[in-house]
Enzyme design. Structure first.
Site, short mmCIF file in Angstrom:
data_model
loop_
_atom_site.label_atom_id
_atom_site.label_comp_id
_atom_site.label_asym_id
_atom_site.label_seq_id
_atom_site.Cartn_x
_atom_site.Cartn_y
_atom_site.Cartn_z
N GLU A 68 -29.98 46.22 -20.30
CA GLU A 68 -30.00 46.80 -21.63
C GLU A 68 -28.62 46.72 -22.29
OE1 GLU A 68 -31.08 48.28 -18.93
OE2 GLU A 68 -33.21 48.74 -19.23
N PRO A 271 -29.56 38.80 -4.60
CA PRO A 271 -30.31 40.06 -4.62
C PRO A 271 -29.98 40.89 -5.84
CG PRO A 271 -28.53 40.16 -3.01
CD PRO A 271 -28.58 38.75 -3.50
N GLY A 313 -22.05 40.71 -11.54
CA GLY A 313 -21.56 40.07 -12.75
C GLY A 313 -21.36 38.57 -12.67
N ASN A 338 -35.93 39.71 -15.88
CA ASN A 338 -35.76 38.91 -17.09
C ASN A 338 -35.67 37.41 -16.80
OD1 ASN A 338 -35.07 37.97 -19.62
ND2 ASN A 338 -32.98 38.75 -19.55
N LEU A 340 -35.22 35.11 -19.17
CA LEU A 340 -34.60 34.44 -20.31
C LEU A 340 -33.25 33.83 -19.96
CD1 LEU A 340 -35.54 37.06 -23.04
CD2 LEU A 340 -36.59 34.82 -22.67
N GLU A 341 -32.46 34.50 -19.12
CA GLU A 341 -31.16 33.94 -18.75
C GLU A 341 -31.31 32.61 -18.01
OE1 GLU A 341 -28.89 36.90 -16.70
OE2 GLU A 341 -28.14 37.79 -18.55
#
Length: 438
Positions: A68, A271, A313, A338, A340-341
């Site tokens: 988010e 993970p 990250g 997700n 999309l990445e």
């Protein structure tokens, strides 16, 4: 349940929260012991501010966790450009790091206060926000009620209701309506989400698309990327990313099967919770696999089977090392992660069938040929084998995914337009204050 009883239930929730407040300390300390809380800033969870409130208009923006937070960074940057102050709250240590890395001192970061009246009241008394913007599906009853009591406009952006959440709220329609009537506007991710919010009493509701589509690709340390590419060389690779319990071992088993067909195969496993890395490495090593951990800075050699991405990250790094990615929480758990990445980084996307939380994104990707859903481990192994063996099919999936993401963009512009009636007065007020100060 009647509307009167619904309000009585919410009043009881408020009183129960106040009574439970003294018990919050042990809970926060336990989370801190697990690395889930910042010990030095734990008072923020009780609403105690660690920074002074700046003068002038201020917007409170809240994003629960990493996903988010990344999604709203472009939105926050656009608002900051108007000269309005922002206090941005998040709920996790990792999301706090994302705020520091991507927004720096541009915003005031605080950990979100517990949804208990004393904590929320203390937070609001200090920050006195002129507007609250909440990302995705963070529905905290006490926070919503306290903001409503203070007549602070609340806008839910990138709004999403999972199947489970919607079913739970439908069983308590009057409570849902009593809460959602406090929202000044809901900007939903999809038409399906919009209809769900309307069914629960939210008004008005508009649809923007998914803000995550309008984010830039995840960043990467180019030096680290080039170093790892040299270590990997021409070896075939595939990845299993954002995985949950059971999916990592499944990926390791698939590797053991496919390396017989694809000489030199390297499997990259990332993970969702990197703190599981050590235990996973031990499990995979016991399977006779050679495991290299990113967190330890170990080099990938010719006999490395598994490259374990157990750091925070660096998803942008791991995804750039492969052209095939299985996206987790979709075979052993429900909801999905997700896609999309991976798609925007030209990666062929595979996933299990339990992707309800990202239903629209997967539908668009599947229709365009950029993603494929699999039934079980054997079907996943077959799909990976096919894509490793068929370069043309792999490249078609990669291109379809990237094109689909580009076609889905536009959510940021729609969201800013929906927010304009609430932000514009604050922009004017900020500019008038600035002129007065001169």
């Amino acid at each position: 349940m009647s509307a009167r009883w619904a309000r009585a239930a919410l009043s009881a929730y408020r009183l129960g929260g106040a009574a439970a407040y003294p018990l919050a300390g042990p809970y926060v300390r336990w989370r801190a012991s697990k690395g889930k809380e910042d010990r030095e800033r734990s008072r923020e969870r009780y609403g105690v501010a660690s920074r002074p409130r700046p003068e002038g208009p201020l917007i409170w923006v809240h994003a629960a966790s990493v996903g988010e937070t990344i999604a709203i960074v472009p939105l926050v940057e656009n608002i900051l450009a108007f000269g309005v102050n922002i206090v941005l709250t998040t709920g996790t240590v990792t999301s706090a790091k994302v705020v520091q890395e991507r927004l720096g001192e541009g915003v005031i970061h605080q950990y979100v206060p517990l949804d208990l009246k004393p904590a929320i009241s203390r937070f609001l008394n200090h920050w006195q926000p002129d507007l609250a913007i909440i990302a995705e599906s963070e529905i905290w009853p006490m926070t919503i009620l306290e903001l409503g009591a203070r007549h602070v406009p609340q806008v839910l952006v990138n709004g999403r209701l999972s199947d489970r959440s919607f079913s739970a709220w439908k069983m308590r329609p009057n409570i849902a309506e009593a809460l959602f009537e406090n929202l000044a506007h809901v900007v939903a991710q999809s038409e399906a989400d919009g209809e769900r919010f309307r069914a629960l009493g939210a008004r008005p509701v508009s649809v923007s698309g998914n803000l995550k589509v309008d984010t830039p690709p995840p960043p990467v340390d180019e030096r680290a990327l080039q170093s790892l590419k040299r270590q990997i060389g021409e070896r075939p690779t595939w990845g299993a990313v954002s995985t949950h319990e059971g999916e990592e071992i499944m990926a390791a088993e698939i590797h053991a099967t496919l390396r017989k067909r694809h000489s030199g195969l390297l499997t990259i496993i990332v993970p969702r919770h990197p703190d599981r890395g050590e235990a996973l490495a031990e499990q995979m090593s016991s399977m006779g696999l050679n495991v290299v951990c990113r967190s330890k800075g170990e080099r990938i050699t010719a006999d490395t089977d598994i490259f374990l991405g157990d750091t925070i990250g660096e998803m942008g790094l791991f995804l750039r090392l492969t052209e095939i990615a299985f996206v987790g929480r979709s075979l052993t758990l429900q909801g999905g992660q997700n896609p999309l990445e991976p798609a925007m980084l030209e990666t062929a996307v595979l996933a299990g069938r339990n992707v309800q939380n990202f239903r629209e994104a997967y539908q668009r990707l599947i229709e365009a040929g950029g993603a494929k859903l699999v039934r079980d481990r054997n079907m996943l192994a077959g799909a990976v084998n096919f894509l490793l063996s068929n370069e043309a099919a792999r490249y078609d999936m990669m291109a379809a995914g990237t094109t689909t993401v580009e076609q889905m963009r536009g959510a940021l512009a729609h969201t800013l337009k929906s927010l304009e009636p609430y932000i514009q007065p604050l922009i004017v007020k900020s500019r008038l204050k600035g002129a007065g100060d001169r």
